[in-house]
Design a protein around this motif. Structure first.
Motif, PDB file in Angstrom:
ATOM      1  N   SER A 100       0.830  -1.213   0.000  1.00  0.00           N
ATOM      2  CA  SER A 100       0.000   0.000   0.000  1.00  0.00           C
ATOM      3  C   SER A 100       0.861   1.259   0.000  1.00  0.00           C
ATOM      4  O   SER A 100       0.519   2.256  -0.641  1.00  0.00           O
ATOM      5  N   ARG A 125       0.609   3.989  -2.986  1.00  0.00           N
ATOM      6  CA  ARG A 125       0.284   5.363  -2.650  1.00  0.00           C
ATOM      7  C   ARG A 125       1.309   6.302  -3.268  1.00  0.00           C
ATOM      8  O   ARG A 125       0.983   7.328  -3.851  1.00  0.00           O
ATOM      9  N   ARG A 163       1.140   9.156  -6.251  1.00  0.00           N
ATOM     10  CA  ARG A 163       1.495  10.526  -5.919  1.00  0.00           C
ATOM     11  C   ARG A 163       2.511  11.078  -6.893  1.00  0.00           C
ATOM     12  O   ARG A 163       2.432  12.229  -7.317  1.00  0.00           O
TER      13      ARG A 163
END
Lengths: 475, 453
Positions: free
Chosen positions: A357, A361, A365
């Motif tokens: 995760s 993420r 980004r």
């Protein structure tokens, strides 16, 4: 589990190699608590029972007796190799793994490649065969050398050629230290361009390194430590430049800090192949995913974090910072800025306590700020290894196949042409048996073609203007 | 009848391990909420399906583990043995030293033929241990090299060696933002080959499961282990014993056969998806109550609106009004985001299961016109609760749910193929451009078929 053999050629190659073996031992010592010769160790080391007779070809299972590095050390002058043999790592190397001469190559690629290549061919092949025979399943050769000199550059690329002929199925990863603009070896552009032709044609992957970048990183760390802001809270052995915990505490040589960075690069690159993880990334996967076209195999690398603070708790903001740093200009190991050029492919290898995760993420980004080629918009290769490097709780190695190498190559070509136009120093090369003017013209042509390929990608952004139309099915 | 599981590659082995874990812990649990007799029946049926009672004290999973590098298999074997409740047959694993390098061609054309005999020998051994072989369940990912390439080859071998057995491939659809750069190539090649030899493909999407972990399970730092456990729970809710017919007295003996019969009426439509409701962290279970009408209503809307979980369902999507439907392209009548089904299977487990009303699923407007709703919809039930959920419902559906992701993957792969990137890595091992074109053609056909439902 597969094995890898490190071939270190020339002064630079052997100095970096020395740091590599020191840090490799340190890493395995930290992980391997029981002193048993395990699969992870076998990737770089043999376990030899020196008391028993025989040539040590049987790797002794069970407790560690005497570890021997799977390495071949080649240098045409004895200084560096002798130091190794007299230093604390002397037991790690077998005298049969060394090939040395006395007089050196005089910073002359032709002497290294043609003269010594010819002379030592048999010897080198024999040594390589022996080392390969000790391996159960040899996957990869790592060549470490510099491009600007004579031995590393000339003889190093000769060995690369040999490896392709003798072991065509084994991957060839080359770590090449490129000379900077103010290199004090005048003929380094010649040596570098002549060597690059060989790299273009015979290497599977090249990890170019520039001393300038290493130097800047060392300075940055120095500033951080001495600025007083962090001071004593930095964990000494976590510095990407440190030899702490290795065999030779204290007595560091001038290039050691810079060479430690390269050593750490190689350790991180092979970590997922040696240790377990939830998403393994082997060396053949690196080559498969990062090389879309055979000649475009130059990978820009960056290592983060450069150091770890002694605070144990690392909030996830720090974790995200690690990802951002990996893409910043000052963390790259060559003078290039991948963020503002075109990405063909990118690999992220995470070590330590990082989960999928966190990875997802951060990719989400960072994606908007990076330009990927049109046919590879999600060109990410990811790997998760559970074992962190010494002194860190997690780390990230980023490998980018990016057109930001183009300026480096263009500059190299200019420096070459500056000398070549005047035919400066050419006679030193043409003296050597087997060396002709055509070697030069072919080499610079090879470099020009390579620059052209990167250029085309930049201009067309990698693809046709509109999406190619799909196959239509008659209903 | 017994199911032989073939775990292929890192993903296949990691998931396989979690599946056996989930099944075993469900059976051992005391949360059955039913009579002792029922529980024993359940236990027996589950054991017959998944485990083999050898002389050892713990049940032995009916599985063959295959990988081209040793690390994952050795981890899997030791974790299972350490659990103390079940284990693998240590002899029935096959691994090599060097992986497939994420290269489908290497898995399919090099490792496949080279190790065919050894692998099929192991499968044969496992199959022989079964009193009656119910079929094969293979677990693989599409993105890598072994699960995908070697997996496609092994599936073909299974089909050749066992022409009358059912083969269900459990396929993991990779994260769309990339785990492997050549994942689209690998996926296209895998799907097109599996479509020829397999009976059905049961697909789980990493993106969807990741969302379930984040939003429903409330996990902050999601690891692959978490993802795999959700997948295992969903698979368990389908393959644990259930009664295939109303008033049946015995647990169904042929789960794979029943599944195929109900869900794959036509060989052009083989892609199955799985939804499970409810999903929540274990410690919330005690505070939650469930009702069958509520669960079924949500599940039905999840089907219609193509939602992957019970949060964020689009309730605006409605099935089209039944009306004169003479035009051949009846897809024009249906609103664009309505998910049309070929066939559906609902599995209900838990308290008062016989009171559950599944009429909503028999609505003909849910289905394509060429099948009778009586044939298109089936239900399995059992009063025995699954994995601590007092009531739970699973939906296995053959519908348009994977159309968009499939189209995306084929589109991206085609884009990359047009620029010839990475092709040299495949031709090196014998997969030529024509092979790619063949695969694209097969999948465009599948996309077209599902679009025109």
């Amino acid at each position: 589990m597969t094995q890898a053999v490190v071939v270190q050629v020339g002064q630079c190659g052997n100095q970096v190699g020395r740091r590599f073996w020191d840090l490799a031992l340190r890493e395995h010592a930290a992980v391997n608590q029981k002193g048993v010769y395990d699969e992870a160790l076998s990737s770089f080391f043999r376990n030899v029972d020196t008391r028993s007779s025989g040539d040590g070809s049987e790797s002794h299972k069970g407790k560690i007796c005497s570890l021997k590095a799977r390495a071949v050390l080649i240098d045409m002058e004895e200084g560096v190799v002798n130091e190794v043999l007299q230093g604390p790592l002397r037991d790690v190397f077998d005298s049969k793994q060394l090939i040395t001469d006395v007089s050196g190559s005089g910073n002359n690629w032709a002497v290294g490649h043609k003269l010594y290549g010819c002379q030592y061919r048999e010897n080198i092949v024999e040594t390589l065969r022996k080392t390969a025979e000790y391996c159960d399943c040899l996957q990869c050769f790592f060549i470490i050398h510099s491009m600007g000199g004579g031995t590393g550059s000339g003889l190093g690329t000769f060995v690369l050629n040999l490896l392709e002929d003798e072991f065509p199925e084994v991957y060839r990863f080359v770590t090449s230290v490129f000379p900077s603009g103010e290199d004090d070896v005048i003929t380094s552009p010649y040596n570098t361009v002549l060597a690059m032709k060989e790299l273009n044609e015979h290497a599977d992957c090249v990890l170019p390194i520039e001393n300038e970048s290493l130097f800047e990183i060392v300075n940055k760390i120095h500033q951080m430590i001495n600025s007083g802001k962090l001071g004593s809270t930095v964990k000494q052995n976590s510095l990407v430049t440190s030899s702490a915990g290795g065999a030779k505490p204290g007595q560091e040589k001038p290039f050691d800090t810079m060479n430690n960075i390269v050593a750490n690069l190689l350790l991180n690159l092979t970590s997922s192949a040696r240790f377990e993880g939830s998403l393994n990334m082997d060396l053949n996967e690196i080559s498969m995913n990062l090389v879309p076209f055979p000649r475009l195999h130059y990978l820009v690398s960056s290592l983060t974090p450069l150091y770890t603070l002694a605070d144990v708790h690392v909030p996830s903001r720090k974790l995200d910072q690690m990802f951002s740093d990996a893409f910043s200009r000052d963390h790259q190991l060559i003078q290039a800025d991948p963020k503002h050029s075109l990405y063909l492919a990118c690999a992220l290898l995470l070590r330590g306590n990082v989960q999928v995760s966190d990875l997802r993420r951060n990719i989400e980004r960072l994606k908007p700020s990076l330009h990927f080629v049109s046919w590879n918009q999600e060109g990410w290769k990811t790997g998760l290894c559970s074992v962190p490097p010494v002194g860190h709780s997690h780390s990230l190695l980023a490998l980018s196949n990016n057109t930001c190498v183009k300026p480096t190559f263009i500059e190299l070509k200019e420096r070459f042409m500056k000398l070549y136009r005047k035919k400066a120093h050419l006679h030193h090369y043409l003296h050597v048996d087997g060396m002709e003017q055509s070697c030069f013209s072919e080499a610079v042509l090879s470099l020009s073609d390579l620059i052209q390929e990167y250029d085309e990608l930049d201009v067309t952004n990698g693809g046709p203007r509109t999406d190619p139309s799909r196959l239509k099915i008659a209903v | 009848m017994s199911i032989v599981t073939v775990q292929l590659g890192q993903c296949g082995n990691q998931i396989g391990h979690e599946v056996f874990n989930a099944v075993c812990s469900d059976v051992r649990g005391t949360h059955g909420l039913c009579s002792k007799k029922e529980n024993e029946s359940y236990h027996e049926a589950c054991k017959e399906r998944f485990f083999c009672e050898e002389e050892s004290e713990v049940p032995v999973a009916r599985a063959v583990l295959v990988d081209m590098e040793p690390k994952v298999i050795s981890q899997t074997l030791s974790m299972a043995a350490r659990s103390g409740h079940w284990k693998y047959d240590e002899r029935l694993h096959f691994c090599q030293k060097q992986g497939s390098g994420n290269n489908w061609a290497s898995g399919y054309s090099v490792h496949g033929p080279r190790h065919k005999e050894a692998i099929m020998n192991l499968v044969q051994k496992e199959a022989e241990k079964c009193d009656r072989l119910g079929g094969f369940f293979t677990i693989m990912s599409m993105a890598g090299g072994t699960g995908s390439g070697l997996g496609a080859f092994v599936t073909q071998c299974l089909r050749d060696a066992f022409p009358n057995s059912f083969i269900l491939n459990h396929v993991i659809w990779p994260y769309s933002t990339g785990e492997v750069i050549v994942q689209n190539y690998n996926s296209v090649l895998t799907l097109s080959h599996l479509y020829k030899s397999s009976d059905a493909l049961l697909v789980h999407e990493n993106d969807a499961i990741h969302k379930i972990c984040a939003q429903l399970m409330g996990i902050k730092q999601i690891s692959f282990r978490d993802v795999n456990q959700v997948i295992a729970h969903q698979l368990g809710s389908v393959f644990q014993p259930a009664y295939a017919s109303e008033g049946g007295s015995q647990y169904s003996r042929n789960p794979l056969g029943d599944l195929m019969e109900t869900l794959v009426p036509h060989p052009e439509f083989k892609i199955l998806g799985l939804r499970n409701i409810p999903q929540m962290p274990e410690n919330s279970l005690a505070y939650s109550t469930f009702s069958w009408p509520g669960l079924i209503k949500h599940l039905r809307q999840m089907l219609i609106a193509n939602a992957k979980m019970e949060e964020g369902i689009d309730w605006q999507v409605r099935p089209p009004r039944p009306g004169p439907c003479s035009s051949p392209s009846h897809s024009a009548n249906k609103p664009l985001h309505f998910n049309t089904s070929v066939a559906n299977l609902v599995i209900l487990r838990g308290k008062d299961v016989h009171s559950a009303d599944l009429g909503g699923f028999r609505d003909p407007s849910l289905y394509t016109s060429w099948l009778n709703p009586q044939d298109a919809f089936n239900a399995w039930k059992t009063p025995r609760a699954f994995n601590k959920y007092e009531k739970s419902a699973a939906l296995v559906s053959n519908s348009q749910f994977l159309l968009k992701p499939l189209d995306n993957v084929v589109g991206k792969a085609w884009n990359m193929f047009a620029s010839k990137a990475y092709i040299h890595q495949y031709t090196k091992f014998g997969i030529e451009e024509e092979d790619f074109l063949d695969s694209f053609t097969v999948l465009e056909q599948v996309i077209s078929s599902y679009t025109n439902l």
